[in-house]
Design a protein around this motif. Sequence first.
Motif, mmCIF file in Angstrom:
data_model
loop_
_atom_site.group_PDB
_atom_site.id
_atom_site.type_symbol
_atom_site.label_atom_id
_atom_site.label_comp_id
_atom_site.label_asym_id
_atom_site.label_seq_id
_atom_site.Cartn_x
_atom_site.Cartn_y
_atom_site.Cartn_z
ATOM 1 N N ALA A 44 46.910 -37.158 -15.603
ATOM 2 C CA ALA A 44 46.337 -38.499 -15.530
ATOM 3 C C ALA A 44 46.336 -39.093 -16.926
ATOM 4 N N SER A 45 47.227 -40.041 -17.172
ATOM 5 C CA SER A 45 47.361 -40.652 -18.501
ATOM 6 C C SER A 45 47.488 -39.580 -19.577
ATOM 7 N N PHE A 46 48.408 -38.652 -19.350
ATOM 8 C CA PHE A 46 48.582 -37.489 -20.225
ATOM 9 C C PHE A 46 48.933 -37.947 -21.636
ATOM 10 N N ALA A 47 48.158 -37.499 -22.615
ATOM 11 C CA ALA A 47 48.331 -37.946 -23.997
ATOM 12 C C ALA A 47 49.367 -37.105 -24.723
ATOM 13 N N ALA A 48 50.217 -37.753 -25.515
ATOM 14 C CA ALA A 48 51.205 -37.036 -26.321
ATOM 15 C C ALA A 48 50.507 -36.077 -27.276
ATOM 16 N N GLY A 49 51.044 -34.878 -27.383
ATOM 17 C CA GLY A 49 50.454 -33.867 -28.254
ATOM 18 C C GLY A 49 49.475 -32.953 -27.556
ATOM 19 N N THR A 50 49.157 -33.234 -26.283
ATOM 20 C CA THR A 50 48.259 -32.360 -25.539
ATOM 21 C C THR A 50 48.949 -31.030 -25.255
ATOM 22 N N VAL A 51 48.216 -29.931 -25.460
ATOM 23 C CA VAL A 51 48.757 -28.593 -25.269
ATOM 24 C C VAL A 51 48.117 -27.943 -24.050
ATOM 25 N N LEU A 52 48.955 -27.458 -23.140
ATOM 26 C CA LEU A 52 48.493 -26.661 -22.011
ATOM 27 C C LEU A 52 48.909 -25.222 -22.251
ATOM 28 N N ILE A 54 49.650 -22.015 -20.329
ATOM 29 C CA ILE A 54 49.900 -21.490 -18.988
ATOM 30 C C ILE A 54 50.244 -20.021 -19.143
ATOM 31 N N ASN A 55 49.345 -19.170 -18.676
ATOM 32 C CA ASN A 55 49.474 -17.724 -18.850
ATOM 33 C C ASN A 55 49.634 -17.355 -20.318
ATOM 34 N N GLY A 56 48.916 -18.075 -21.189
ATOM 35 C CA GLY A 56 48.946 -17.792 -22.618
ATOM 36 C C GLY A 56 50.116 -18.383 -23.362
ATOM 37 N N VAL A 57 50.974 -19.135 -22.679
ATOM 38 C CA VAL A 57 52.145 -19.748 -23.311
ATOM 39 C C VAL A 57 51.890 -21.247 -23.481
ATOM 40 N N PRO A 58 52.025 -21.782 -24.706
ATOM 41 C CA PRO A 58 51.751 -23.204 -24.917
ATOM 42 C C PRO A 58 52.882 -24.106 -24.431
ATOM 43 N N PHE A 59 52.523 -25.138 -23.665
ATOM 44 C CA PHE A 59 53.441 -26.193 -23.261
ATOM 45 C C PHE A 59 52.887 -27.502 -23.817
ATOM 46 N N THR A 60 53.723 -28.239 -24.550
ATOM 47 C CA THR A 60 53.260 -29.425 -25.249
ATOM 48 C C THR A 60 53.925 -30.672 -24.707
ATOM 49 N N GLY A 61 53.117 -31.667 -24.372
ATOM 50 C CA GLY A 61 53.642 -32.944 -23.922
ATOM 51 C C GLY A 61 54.071 -33.781 -25.114
ATOM 52 N N LYS A 62 55.338 -34.210 -25.127
ATOM 53 C CA LYS A 62 55.867 -34.992 -26.248
ATOM 54 C C LYS A 62 56.590 -36.225 -25.720
ATOM 55 N N GLY A 63 56.958 -37.091 -26.653
ATOM 56 C CA GLY A 63 57.747 -38.248 -26.289
ATOM 57 C C GLY A 63 59.190 -37.839 -26.063
ATOM 58 N N SER A 64 60.109 -38.745 -26.317
ATOM 59 C CA SER A 64 61.519 -38.463 -26.060
ATOM 60 C C SER A 64 62.080 -37.378 -26.977
ATOM 61 N N GLY A 69 63.890 -26.373 -23.183
ATOM 62 C CA GLY A 69 63.876 -24.929 -23.348
ATOM 63 C C GLY A 69 62.942 -24.442 -24.417
ATOM 64 N N ASN A 70 62.176 -25.368 -25.040
ATOM 65 C CA ASN A 70 61.255 -24.988 -26.108
ATOM 66 C C ASN A 70 59.807 -25.117 -25.660
ATOM 67 N N ASN A 71 59.584 -25.047 -24.338
ATOM 68 C CA ASN A 71 58.242 -25.186 -23.768
ATOM 69 C C ASN A 71 57.602 -26.517 -24.148
ATOM 70 N N GLU A 72 58.438 -27.545 -24.241
ATOM 71 C CA GLU A 72 57.976 -28.913 -24.437
ATOM 72 C C GLU A 72 58.437 -29.742 -23.238
ATOM 73 N N PHE A 73 57.709 -30.797 -22.938
ATOM 74 C CA PHE A 73 58.132 -31.660 -21.837
ATOM 75 C C PHE A 73 57.943 -33.123 -22.194
ATOM 76 N N ASP A 74 58.873 -33.937 -21.726
ATOM 77 C CA ASP A 74 58.959 -35.347 -22.075
ATOM 78 C C ASP A 74 57.967 -36.159 -21.254
ATOM 79 N N ILE A 75 57.081 -36.879 -21.935
ATOM 80 C CA ILE A 75 56.116 -37.712 -21.224
ATOM 81 C C ILE A 75 56.373 -39.200 -21.500
ATOM 82 N N SER A 76 57.611 -39.513 -21.914
ATOM 83 C CA SER A 76 57.932 -40.899 -22.248
ATOM 84 C C SER A 76 58.358 -41.712 -21.037
ATOM 85 N N GLY A 77 58.361 -41.095 -19.839
ATOM 86 C CA GLY A 77 58.812 -41.796 -18.638
ATOM 87 C C GLY A 77 57.914 -42.935 -18.208
ATOM 88 N N GLY A 78 56.650 -42.883 -18.614
ATOM 89 C CA GLY A 78 55.754 -44.003 -18.344
ATOM 90 C C GLY A 78 54.864 -43.854 -17.134
#
Length: 217
Positions: A44-52, A54-64, A69-78
Amino acid sequence: SDSAQRTVANLVNHLSGGLNGARTVRSVQVRDSVVAASATITLASFAAGTVLLINGVPFTGKGSAATTGNNEFDISGGTDTLDAVELAAAINASTTAGITGVVTATSAAAVVTVTATQPGLSGNGVTIENLGVVATGTITCSSVDNNDTVTINGVVLTAKTAVADATAEWLVTGTDTVCAAALAALINTTATSALITGHVRALSRAGVVHLFAKYGG
């Protein structure tokens, strides 16, 4: 921050309640031995730089600039729906121990469902944690030598083949993975300085120590 705490809601199978704070942990659990444990993450309105975690592995929401493959995901879709698609894809593409072969993910609207690959008790130890938007960093252990040092927030920690001071030294015998685990344990337990204790937490994966500030901002 308020924005960090409202970015992710977490409901766990057979557990009541949601993700109420930036460091709240819910274990993925199931009572039916034939059913795989699962949990949902609602974006819900996921903020860039937020770290989740998951089973002790960090996944970071980033822009474009998110790296596949680096456990990052693009949140620039809007939209939250597109963010959820990217998070599920990042989980499924991860080659990190603790994720690959352990959990899978699907998305529907703004909700990502994380499911243990094995049914019953074997999946009960999987955890999901929202750290919020925090400062992060990594230390890669690669053929660390005796007396090599790491400085964290002005505090010097020293690698040793024989530890004499368990509050400021870590053992480097064995593999890089073992070395990183020992360093992470030292960071999490050292009482050497208040500059580390209470401010920094660490976890290790395959020779890499991931550092997280305990507080956002």
